[in-house]
Design a protein around this motif. Sequence first.
Motif, PDB file in Angstrom:
ATOM      1  N   ARG A 107       0.941  -6.723   9.882  1.00 10.21           N
ATOM      2  CA  ARG A 107       1.625  -5.433   9.709  1.00 10.21           C
ATOM      3  C   ARG A 107       3.080  -5.648   9.293  1.00 10.21           C
ATOM      4  O   ARG A 107       3.602  -4.953   8.426  1.00 10.21           O
ATOM      5  N   ASP A 108       3.737  -6.626   9.901  1.00  5.61           N
ATOM      6  CA  ASP A 108       5.147  -6.884   9.554  1.00  5.61           C
ATOM      7  C   ASP A 108       5.259  -7.289   8.089  1.00  5.61           C
ATOM      8  O   ASP A 108       6.157  -6.860   7.370  1.00  5.61           O
ATOM      9  N   ARG A 109       4.352  -8.135   7.671  1.00  7.23           N
ATOM     10  CA  ARG A 109       4.361  -8.627   6.285  1.00  7.23           C
ATOM     11  C   ARG A 109       4.148  -7.464   5.304  1.00  7.23           C
ATOM     12  O   ARG A 109       4.894  -7.292   4.341  1.00  7.23           O
ATOM     13  N   VAL A 110       3.130  -6.622   5.594  1.00 10.91           N
ATOM     14  CA  VAL A 110       2.831  -5.500   4.683  1.00 10.91           C
ATOM     15  C   VAL A 110       3.984  -4.486   4.704  1.00 10.91           C
ATOM     16  O   VAL A 110       4.399  -3.990   3.653  1.00 10.91           O
ATOM     17  N   THR A 111       4.541  -4.221   5.876  1.00  9.22           N
ATOM     18  CA  THR A 111       5.659  -3.269   5.971  1.00  9.22           C
ATOM     19  C   THR A 111       6.844  -3.754   5.136  1.00  9.22           C
ATOM     20  O   THR A 111       7.476  -2.971   4.408  1.00  9.22           O
ATOM     21  N   ALA A 112       7.142  -5.037   5.203  1.00  7.57           N
ATOM     22  CA  ALA A 112       8.272  -5.584   4.424  1.00  7.57           C
ATOM     23  C   ALA A 112       7.996  -5.436   2.918  1.00  7.57           C
ATOM     24  O   ALA A 112       8.897  -5.058   2.149  1.00  7.57           O
TER      25      ALA A 112
END
Length: 226
Positions: A107-112
Amino acid sequence: MARVIAIDGPSGAGKSSVSRRVGERLGFLHVDSGALYRIMTWQCLENGVDTSLSDAVAAFAEKVKIECVPEAGRIQYLVKGEEPGDRIRTPEINAHASPVATVKAVRDRVTAILRSLVAFGDLVVEGRDITTAVFPDSPARFYLTASADVRAARRQKEEVEKGIADQSAEAVKASLLARDKIDSSRKYAPLRKADGAVEIDSSNLTLDQVVETVIAALPPDWRGES
Ligand code: DC
């Protein structure tokens, strides 16, 4: 500053069709955030990463390389120079995507990635946590929904048209409800209607009616009026 229209909702609520049309009308780039979770899932499966092991998925998520390119009104995603296309739209990916999307590192990767896309201009971004977590400050946030039967019927029609699946209506509905359950009960950024988001139930509305409802609810200067 780029403007962002954020649209969340469960599978089959009509987010993709609506976002694409709203984007075309206003000249905003369409961003399909679910496709990024699907790419992560596809890459796990291609590389033999067990999607039920969140540590393995988290470690692998850092390594997946996704190139984002504005192209014909949307953000196109490339993996090793190629668009994944229908390879990320199979029942197998449907079944594995929700568990992969529960992993915080994913999720962190996609959000960034999603936040970085404002560099390309105004966006219509669709997903499950766009109004609550990715762009919670957007003045244009929508929660699109429809009854489970209507959503399942839409998904089945899409799958049959693409010739990528041959499941009964009941099987499509069961898989959709299973994904909804994981998406709305997960720990990080679960699917929910954000406070202040405009809710639209599309069960008995045409695509045009939903598009008009979204456009009418935008800040006036976003609609080309003042
Ligand atoms: O919208 P979709 O069916 O293509 O989404 C694929 C999966 O990714 C789905 O199980 C939910 C998840 N997802 C998410 O957790 N957050 C988003 N912003 C978009 C999709």
